[in-house]
Scaffold this motif. Structure first.
Motif, PDB file in Angstrom:
ATOM      1  N   ASP A 125       0.935  -1.216  -0.055  1.00 46.20           N
ATOM      2  CA  ASP A 125       0.033   0.110   0.044  1.00 46.20           C
ATOM      3  C   ASP A 125       0.754   1.184  -0.184  1.00 46.20           C
ATOM      4  O   ASP A 125       0.460   2.405  -0.480  1.00 46.20           O
ATOM      5  N   TRP A 126       2.247   1.220   0.744  1.00 47.53           N
ATOM      6  CA  TRP A 126       3.014   2.391   0.968  1.00 47.53           C
ATOM      7  C   TRP A 126       4.189   2.556  -0.193  1.00 47.53           C
ATOM      8  O   TRP A 126       4.883   3.540  -0.166  1.00 47.53           O
ATOM      9  N   ARG A 127       4.541   1.331  -0.852  1.00 46.46           N
ATOM     10  CA  ARG A 127       5.577   1.324  -1.644  1.00 46.46           C
ATOM     11  C   ARG A 127       5.745   2.614  -2.637  1.00 46.46           C
ATOM     12  O   ARG A 127       6.960   2.759  -3.039  1.00 46.46           O
ATOM     13  N   HIS A 128       4.662   2.885  -3.128  1.00 46.64           N
ATOM     14  CA  HIS A 128       4.797   3.926  -4.141  1.00 46.64           C
ATOM     15  C   HIS A 128       4.678   5.372  -3.879  1.00 46.64           C
ATOM     16  O   HIS A 128       4.492   6.352  -4.490  1.00 46.64           O
ATOM     17  N   THR A 129       4.657   5.546  -2.435  1.00 45.36           N
ATOM     18  CA  THR A 129       4.735   6.864  -1.914  1.00 45.36           C
ATOM     19  C   THR A 129       6.165   7.412  -1.821  1.00 45.36           C
ATOM     20  O   THR A 129       7.188   6.734  -1.606  1.00 45.36           O
ATOM     21  N   PRO A 130       6.129   8.684  -1.871  1.00 54.25           N
ATOM     22  CA  PRO A 130       7.717   9.134  -2.016  1.00 54.25           C
ATOM     23  C   PRO A 130       8.363   9.013  -0.593  1.00 54.25           C
ATOM     24  O   PRO A 130       9.639   8.429  -0.778  1.00 54.25           O
ATOM     25  N   GLU A 131       7.509   8.852   0.549  1.00 57.52           N
ATOM     26  CA  GLU A 131       8.049   8.629   1.887  1.00 57.52           C
ATOM     27  C   GLU A 131       8.709   6.927   1.946  1.00 57.52           C
ATOM     28  O   GLU A 131       9.916   6.932   2.474  1.00 57.52           O
ATOM     29  N   TYR A 132       8.251   6.096   1.167  1.00 54.35           N
ATOM     30  CA  TYR A 132       8.591   4.787   1.233  1.00 54.35           C
ATOM     31  C   TYR A 132       8.724   4.067  -0.038  1.00 54.35           C
ATOM     32  O   TYR A 132       9.112   2.848  -0.476  1.00 54.35           O
ATOM     33  N   LYS A 133       9.558   5.029  -0.893  1.00 54.42           N
ATOM     34  CA  LYS A 133       9.863   4.541  -2.084  1.00 54.42           C
ATOM     35  C   LYS A 133      10.966   3.545  -2.050  1.00 54.42           C
ATOM     36  O   LYS A 133      11.081   2.613  -2.910  1.00 54.42           O
ATOM     37  N   PHE A 134      11.913   3.762  -1.115  1.00 51.66           N
ATOM     38  CA  PHE A 134      13.196   2.980  -0.782  1.00 51.66           C
ATOM     39  C   PHE A 134      12.725   1.453  -0.791  1.00 51.66           C
ATOM     40  O   PHE A 134      13.632   0.698  -0.827  1.00 51.66           O
ATOM     41  N   ILE A 135      11.354   1.189  -0.233  1.00 48.06           N
ATOM     42  CA  ILE A 135      11.179  -0.328  -0.070  1.00 48.06           C
ATOM     43  C   ILE A 135      10.833  -1.004  -1.097  1.00 48.06           C
ATOM     44  O   ILE A 135      10.379  -2.125  -1.063  1.00 48.06           O
ATOM     45  N   ASP A 136      10.800  -0.331  -2.367  1.00 50.90           N
ATOM     46  CA  ASP A 136      10.283  -0.926  -3.460  1.00 50.90           C
ATOM     47  C   ASP A 136      10.890  -2.151  -3.852  1.00 50.90           C
ATOM     48  O   ASP A 136      10.244  -3.150  -4.548  1.00 50.90           O
ATOM     49  N   THR A 137      12.072  -2.338  -3.630  1.00 51.17           N
ATOM     50  CA  THR A 137      12.837  -3.467  -3.819  1.00 51.17           C
ATOM     51  C   THR A 137      12.933  -4.678  -3.006  1.00 51.17           C
ATOM     52  O   THR A 137      13.715  -5.491  -3.155  1.00 51.17           O
ATOM     53  N   TRP A 138      12.247  -4.333  -1.920  1.00 51.49           N
ATOM     54  CA  TRP A 138      12.397  -5.380  -0.550  1.00 51.49           C
ATOM     55  C   TRP A 138      11.122  -6.367  -0.653  1.00 51.49           C
ATOM     56  O   TRP A 138      11.280  -7.180   0.303  1.00 51.49           O
ATOM     57  N   HIS A 139      10.695  -6.701  -1.824  1.00 53.15           N
ATOM     58  CA  HIS A 139       9.719  -7.735  -1.856  1.00 53.15           C
ATOM     59  C   HIS A 139       9.946  -8.982  -2.550  1.00 53.15           C
ATOM     60  O   HIS A 139       9.313  -9.740  -2.698  1.00 53.15           O
ATOM     61  N   ALA A 140      11.587  -8.951  -2.702  1.00 54.16           N
ATOM     62  CA  ALA A 140      12.010 -10.195  -3.440  1.00 54.16           C
ATOM     63  C   ALA A 140      13.375 -10.254  -3.300  1.00 54.16           C
ATOM     64  O   ALA A 140      14.151  -9.656  -2.575  1.00 54.16           O
ATOM     65  N   PHE A 141      14.065 -11.210  -3.629  1.00 55.42           N
ATOM     66  CA  PHE A 141      15.410 -11.494  -3.483  1.00 55.42           C
ATOM     67  C   PHE A 141      16.197 -12.364  -4.797  1.00 55.42           C
ATOM     68  O   PHE A 141      15.211 -12.913  -5.637  1.00 55.42           O
ATOM     69  N   ALA A 142      17.315 -12.389  -5.003  1.00 50.76           N
ATOM     70  CA  ALA A 142      17.835 -12.563  -6.214  1.00 50.76           C
ATOM     71  C   ALA A 142      18.956 -13.872  -5.627  1.00 50.76           C
ATOM     72  O   ALA A 142      19.388 -13.832  -4.786  1.00 50.76           O
ATOM     73  N   VAL A 143      19.113 -14.916  -6.785  1.00 52.50           N
ATOM     74  CA  VAL A 143      20.031 -16.063  -6.777  1.00 52.50           C
ATOM     75  C   VAL A 143      20.743 -15.925  -7.976  1.00 52.50           C
ATOM     76  O   VAL A 143      20.344 -15.473  -9.343  1.00 52.50           O
TER      77      VAL A 143
END
Length: 258
Positions: free
Chosen positions: A63-81
Motif C-alpha cells: 500500500d505504501w511502496r509507491h509513496t515518496p516517503e517509502y519509495k526505498f522499500i520498492d525492492t524489498w519484496h523479492a530476492f535474487a540468486v
C-alpha cells in the motif's frame, strides 16, 4: 454485459503493478502465524501496532511502496540468486536484508520509539511472506516474468497476463474462496516437530529452501503457454506449502523478538 465486465476486469489486471503474494494470501499467512504466536508476544505486538492484529498490516508495504516517503522499500519484496542458485544481496536492498535489518533493530525494541517498532514489524510481516512467493525469486539467467494466457476457474475467456501475476494471486483466486481463517486452519497441519524443522535456520537458509522448492515453476509453464486447470492443479500444492511455511516462519521470527 458479462463479456464487457470480463474485458474491464482483464484490463485492470494488466494495469496492476507486480506485488508479492496477493492480499488474500498475505492475510492467510498472517492468520496462520498468529495461531502460533505466544500469548505474551501477541499482546505486545498488538500494542505496538495500535491494537491491530498482524493481519491488519499484512499488505501495508504494498500500500505504501509507491509513496515518496517509502519509495526505498520498492525492492524489498523479492530476492535474487545467481546461476548456482546462491543468494546474493542486492545493493538497493531485498526481502532477506529487510527482514534481517528489522530483526536487528527490534532486538533492542525496549529502547526504540513506538514508530520505529511499528514500521519494522510491518516490514517483517510482509517480507517474510513475499520471500516465499515463487515469482519473487529472481533467478539469474532465467526468464521469470514472461507472458502467458490464463484461463482457469472463473478466468474465461483466456486473459493475457504475466506469469508473475499468475503465481502472485491468479492461480490461487481461480480455485479458492475461503476466508483467511478457514484457509489458515486448513494449512495448519504440521506437527510440533515438523514445524521445528521448517523454522530451523536463518533467513538465508529459508531463502535457499524456497529456491530449491520453487524451481519447479519453470517446469510447469513456459513463455506463451495457455495455463488452464491442469496448471492450477499442479501449482496449488507449491503455493499452499509456501504459504504454510511462511506462516510458521513468521511466527518464529516474531516470537523470538517479543
Amino acid at each position: 454485459m458479462k463479456r464487457i465486465l470480463l474485458i474491464v476486469f482483464a484490463a485492470l489486471i494488466l494495469c496492476s503493478p507486480a506485488f508479492g503474494f496477493g492480499h488474500e494470501c498475505h492475510d492467510i499467512i498472517t492468520v496462520l502465524a498468529e495461531k502460533h504466536l505466544k500469548p505474551s508476544a501477541k499482546k505486545k505486538i498488538e500494542k505496538c501496532l495500535g491494537g491491530h492484529s498482524i493481519m491488519y498490516y499484512s499488505t501495508w508495504m504494498d500500500d505504501w511502496r509507491h509513496t515518496p516517503e517509502y519509495k526505498f522499500i520498492d525492492t524489498w519484496h523479492a530476492f535474487a540468486v545467481d546461476e548456482d542458485l546462491n543468494y546474493f544481496p542486492r545493493p538497493q536492498g531485498d526481502a532477506v536484508q529487510a527482514i534481517n535489518n528489522a530483526v536487528e533493530i527490534l532486538k533492542d525494541h525496549k529502547n526504540q520509539t513506538d514508530s520505529t517498532i511499528a514500521v519494522n514489524l510491518k516490514y517483517i510481516i510482509h517480507c517474510v511472506a513475499d520471500m516465499h512467493c515463487p515469482s519473487h525469486i529472481a533467478f539469474k539467467g532465467r526468464k521469470y516474468n514472461y507472458w502467458v494466457k490464463f484461463c482457469a476457474g472463473t478466468y474465461k475467456p483466456a486473459v493475457d497476463i504475466k506469469i508473475h501475476s499468475v503465481w502472485d494471486y491468479m492461480a490461487f483466486l481461480s480455485c479458492r474462496k475461503w476466508s483467511a481463517t478457514e484457509y489458515a486452519d486448513e494449512l495448519d497441519l504440521l506437527t510440533r516437530e515438523e514445524i521445528k524443522g521448517v523454522t530451523a535456520g536463518t533467513v538465508e537458509d529459508w531463502a535457499a529452501d524456497n529456491v530449491q522448492r520453487c524451481m519447479v515453476q519453470f517446469e510447469l509453464s513456459k513463455p506463451g503457454d495457455t495455463l488452464g486447470q491442469d496448471f492450477v492443479n499442479a501449482a496449488m500444492p507449491l503455493i499452499e506449502t509456501q504459504m504454510q511455511y511462511a506462516g510458521y516462519r513468521l511466527a518464529k521470527v516474531l516470537n523470538s523478538l517479543f
